[in-house]
Design an enzyme around this catalytic site. Sequence first.
Site, PDB file in Angstrom:
ATOM      1  CB  THR A  80       6.228   0.423   8.894  1.00 30.99           C
ATOM      2  OG1 THR A  80       6.814   0.631   8.709  1.00 30.99           O
ATOM      3  CG2 THR A  80       7.112   0.191  10.398  1.00 30.99           C
ATOM      4  CE  LYS A 140      -7.240   4.111 -11.570  1.00 29.77           C
ATOM      5  NZ  LYS A 140      -8.006   3.447 -12.136  1.00 29.77           N
ATOM      6  N   PRO A 191       2.525   4.879   0.909  1.00 28.62           N
ATOM      7  CG  PRO A 191       4.146   6.139   0.530  1.00 28.62           C
ATOM      8  CD  PRO A 191       2.976   5.631   0.148  1.00 28.62           C
ATOM      9  N   GLY A 226       0.784  -1.365   0.029  1.00 27.48           N
ATOM     10  CA  GLY A 226      -0.322   0.089   0.085  1.00 27.48           C
ATOM     11  C   GLY A 226       1.381   1.214  -0.039  1.00 27.48           C
ATOM     12  CB  SER A 230      -7.389   2.795 -16.121  1.00 32.53           C
ATOM     13  OG  SER A 230      -6.247   4.453 -15.434  1.00 32.53           O
ATOM     14  N   GLY A 242       0.210   2.266   7.548  1.00 35.48           N
ATOM     15  CA  GLY A 242      -0.411   1.348   8.275  1.00 35.48           C
ATOM     16  C   GLY A 242       1.030  -0.184   8.067  1.00 35.48           C
TER      17      GLY A 242
HETATM   18  N1  LIG Z   1      -4.982   2.462  10.697  1.00 36.45           N
HETATM   19  C1  LIG Z   1      -4.613   3.691  11.808  1.00 36.45           C
HETATM   20  N2  LIG Z   1      -4.483   3.597  13.249  1.00 36.45           N
HETATM   21  C2  LIG Z   1      -3.973   4.287  13.695  1.00 36.45           C
HETATM   22  N3  LIG Z   1      -2.385   4.680  13.701  1.00 36.45           N
HETATM   23  C3  LIG Z   1      -2.295   4.613  12.040  1.00 36.45           C
HETATM   24  C4  LIG Z   1      -3.023   3.573  11.171  1.00 36.45           C
HETATM   25  N4  LIG Z   1      -2.647   4.132  10.341  1.00 36.45           N
HETATM   26  C5  LIG Z   1      -1.434   4.715  10.433  1.00 36.45           C
HETATM   27  N5  LIG Z   1      -0.817   4.411  11.364  1.00 36.45           N
HETATM   28  C6  LIG Z   1       0.009   5.777  12.034  1.00 36.45           C
HETATM   29  O1  LIG Z   1       0.866   6.578  10.759  1.00 36.45           O
HETATM   30  C7  LIG Z   1       1.620   6.202  10.626  1.00 36.45           C
HETATM   31  C8  LIG Z   1       2.772   5.608   9.670  1.00 36.45           C
HETATM   32  O2  LIG Z   1       2.583   4.933   9.777  1.00 36.45           O
HETATM   33  P1  LIG Z   1       2.992   3.588   8.905  1.00 36.45           P
HETATM   34  O3  LIG Z   1       3.379   1.956   9.845  1.00 36.45           O
HETATM   35  O4  LIG Z   1       4.760   4.141   9.396  1.00 36.45           O
HETATM   36  O5  LIG Z   1       2.533   3.740   7.217  1.00 36.45           O
HETATM   37  P2  LIG Z   1       3.603   2.922   6.567  1.00 36.45           P
HETATM   38  O6  LIG Z   1       4.822   1.970   7.005  1.00 36.45           O
HETATM   39  O7  LIG Z   1       2.809   1.887   5.790  1.00 36.45           O
HETATM   40  O8  LIG Z   1       4.994   3.566   5.404  1.00 36.45           O
HETATM   41  C9  LIG Z   1       1.803   5.653  12.597  1.00 36.45           C
HETATM   42  O9  LIG Z   1       2.461   6.633  13.240  1.00 36.45           O
HETATM   43  C10 LIG Z   1       0.576   4.716  11.803  1.00 36.45           C
HETATM   44  O10 LIG Z   1       0.802   4.461  13.627  1.00 36.45           O
HETATM   45 MG   LIG Z   2       6.501   1.567   6.601  1.00 32.73          MG
END
Ligand SMILES: Nc1ncnc2c1ncn2[C@@H]1O[C@H](COP(=O)(O)OP(=O)(O)O)[C@@H](O)[C@H]1O
Ligand SMILES: [Mg+2]
Length: 777
Positions: free
Chosen positions: A364, A723, A359, A357, A680, A362
Site C-alpha cells: 500500500t 521459505k 501483509p 505479497g 513441497s 509495503g
Molecule cells: N521497505 C519499506 N520501507 C519503509 N517502510 C516500509 C517498508 N515496507 C513497509 N513499510 C511500512 O510498513 C507499514 C505497512 O506497510 P503497508 O504498505 O501497509 O503493507 P501492505 O500494504 O503490504 O500490507 C507501513 O507503515 C509502511 O510504510
Molecule cells: Mg496494504
Amino acid sequence: MTTKKKSTLRELALLPLRGVAVFPYMVIHLDVGRERSISAIDAAMAEERELFLTMQKDAQTDEPDMDDIYQFGTVAEIKQLLKLPGGTIRVLVEGLRRAKIVNLKSADPYMRVEVEEYTESASKDMELEALMRTLVGQFEQYAKVSKKIPPEAIVSVVTLEEPGRMADEIAAHLSLKLTAKQDVLEAVNVKERLELLCRLLANEMEILELERKINARVRKQMEKTQKEYYLREQLKAIQKELGEKEDRISEAEELREKVDKAKLPKEVREKALKEIDRLEKMPPQAAEAAVVRTYLDWILALPWNKQTKDRLDIEAAEKILNDEHYGLKEVKDRILEFLAVRQLAKKMKGPILCFVGPPGVGKTSLAKSIANALERKFVRMSFGGVRDEAEIRGHRRTYVGAMPGRIIQSLKQAGTKNPVILLDEIDKLGADFRGDPASALLEVLDPEQNNTFSDHYIESPFDLSKVMFITTANVQYNIPRPLLDRMEVIYLPGYTEEEKLQIALRHLLPKQLAEHGLSKEQLVVSENAIRKIIREYTKEAGVRNLEREIASICRKVAKEIVAKKIEKAKVSAQNVEKYLGIPRFHYGVAEKKDEVGVALGLAVTEVGGDTLAIEVTIMKGKGKLTLTGKLGDVMKESAYAGFSYIRSRSSEFGISDDFYEKYDIHIHVPEGAIPKDGPSAGITMATALTSALTNRPVRKDVAMTGEITLRGRVLPVGGIKEKVLAAHRAGAKTIILPKENEKNLEEIPVNVKRKLKFILAEHLDEVLEVALLEEQK
Ligand SMILES: Nc1ncnc2c1ncn2[C@@H]1O[C@H](COP(=O)(O)OP(=O)(O)O)[C@@H](O)[C@H]1O
Ligand SMILES: [Mg+2]
C-alpha cells in the site's frame, strides 16, 4: 322539384355589385356611387322598388357591360334609401328570389334586363331532410371552431324550415370566395345547393383546422421562452406572497451558476440543467427534491475536467521511492521502468501494476509513493467485503438512498480525473466477488472501454482513462483470472531480519515518534531492542506488527511523559519487556531438543513464508496410515509417495520388513485450522517418517523443503526466498533444498545467506544423511 320557374318574365333595372353577393332573404346596406347605378336605383324606386342585383366578375371594372356580369343574381326590394354627402346613396335592400338574365333591354342610362325568376316551396322529401340535418350539424361545428358567427345567427338558421333558404342563409354567413358564393346562387336546384354547401363547409372546416394548427405551432415556438419567463416570474410572486423563502429560486439560480462554472461535458451539463428545472418545480420539502439535490451535488463535485500535471522526472521519482522505502531495489527498479515506459508510450495503454505479497511488506505504501512521485492525488479503495456489482458501479437513482459506486466515490475524493487509485487487496473479493461485479471491475480496468465508464447513479459516462490504477493482493491465486491477465505482477516476498531492522530504524521509528509527538531525544530505542522485538514479539514476513509494537512503546512513553513521571526514555534489549510484556515467540529452536519423528518443513502461506513442523507417531496396529491436519490431496499423495519409498528400502534403513503390518502410522501437521496443500513437504514427511521408524532423532536446526518421488528423487519447489527467510526467522541453521532450486539462492540477501548452511539434495538419502542423527539408545 321544389324550385319552379315563374311563367312570366320581368323587366327590371340592374345594379351591378362589386365584391358582395346578395342572397334571397338577405338584408344588406349597399353604398351606391356610380352614375349608372344611381340611375338604376332611381328607376327601381319608380317601379315597385324592385331591382335585379348581380355581381361583377371583376370588382375593378367601372363601366361593366353584359359580359362583365354574372347571369344569375337576386331580385331585391329597396327598403330604405339614404342620400349621403358627396352624392352617394346608401340603400337597404332585401333579397327576394333568384333570377337569371334572359335579355338585355337597354344599356343606357342604366342596364335594364329581362329576367326569369325562380320560386321555391318549403316542401321536402327524406333525402332533403337528411341533407338539412347534415348541413345544420356541420354549420354548428363550423360556428364553434370559427367563432365568427354570432349565436343568434346559429339559432335562426337551425330553426329554418325551408331547405333552400337555409342553404342561402348559411352561405351568407360563411366567408367564402366570391366565386363560391356565385356557385351557390347559380345552384337553382335546392338539393344540389345543399350538397354544394355541405362540401363548402367541409372544406372550410379543413382550412380552419389547418389554420389552427399553424397558429398553434407558431404560438408554441414564440411562447415557449416567454411562457417560461412568465411562469418563473409568477412562481416567484406566488412564493413571495406565501412568505416562502425566495431561496428556492436562488437555489436553482445558484445551481445553474455552478453548473455554468463547472465546465461539465455537454451531455452532463444538459442533464444537470434539466434536473435543476425539475427541482425548481418541486415543493422544497419533497423527498424527491432531496434526491435531486444530492444528485446535483455529486455531479458538481466530480472532477470532470480537473487534472494535475504529471511530474515526468524519473530521477525525482527514484528519489521519492528511495526516501520513503528502504530496500526493495528490484521492486523499485521495476516501478521506475514501468513509469518510464508509460511516459514514452503515452498513447499505449500499459498493463496495471499489481503488488503481490504478505501483509506489511509495503504494498500500500509503495502505491502511495508512486502517486507522490508523479505528483498525482492518491485514493485507496479497499475491497474487503465488497460483494456486489453496485459497490463498484453504484445503484440506480430510483433506489432509495442510492449512491454512486466506489470508483466514482474515489474520484470525488481525489478531486482530479487522473489520480492514482489503489484497488487494495483485490484477492479479498475473490471469495464473494463473482460474476457481474468482476466484470464491472474488468470494465474499469480495461483501457479500451474505461473512457466511458458508466456508473448507474451518475448515468453520464465518466472518463477513467487518465486514472492510474494499481492493485495489490496477498496471494496471486485468489485474483480472478481475467483480472490477473491485465496486470503486471510484482512480488514482494518479505524482509530479512536485517532489512526489518533498517526499516524500523529509518522509517517506522521516526514515523511513530512523529505521530506520537515525541522527539528523538525523548525516546531512544536501541538497535538491539528492535532486534529483540523482531525476534521475540513478531513473527511475520512484513513489518506491520513490528510497527505496531514500536507504536505501542511510543504510546506508553508519551503517556508517562505527559504524566510527568519521566522526561525521556531509553529502550534497550534489557528493558523491552517493561514496555511490551513477556515475549510472545521463542526465537530460534536452540532450546528445543533433537526429537524423533518431528521434522521442520517450510511453506508459503497467505502471510508469507512459514515453518511447518511435521510429526509422525508409530503405534502397534495393522499397518494403517492416517493423515491429519487439514491436508490437501496433493499433500496426502506426497505422504504416500514418501511412505512407499521407505517401504521399498526398509532393509537398508534397518527397519523390519513387516513394520507396515504390525504398526499403525499417524502423520500430523499441527496448526490444523490452516488448510495446507502442495507437494513441497514431501521430503519433510519422509524424514519424519524415517526418524520415527528408525528411532533416529532429527536435527533441531535443520529445515527443509522439496517434493519427493516414489524412487526418492527430490524435485524442485517454489517460494524459495520466502521459505528461507522463514527458516532464518525460526532460527534454523541448515536448510535442505532441492538441487534444482540452486538458482533461486541468488534471490536471498547476502547477509542471510552468510548465516545459513544450504544443502542441495537430489535424493532423499542425502536429506536423511544430513537431517538424522544416530539412533537413540
Ligand atoms: N521497505 C519499506 N520501507 C519503509 N517502510 C516500509 C517498508 N515496507 C513497509 N513499510 C511500512 O510498513 C507499514 C505497512 O506497510 P503497508 O504498505 O501497509 O503493507 P501492505 O500494504 O503490504 O500490507 C507501513 O507503515 C509502511 O510504510
Ligand atoms: Mg496494504
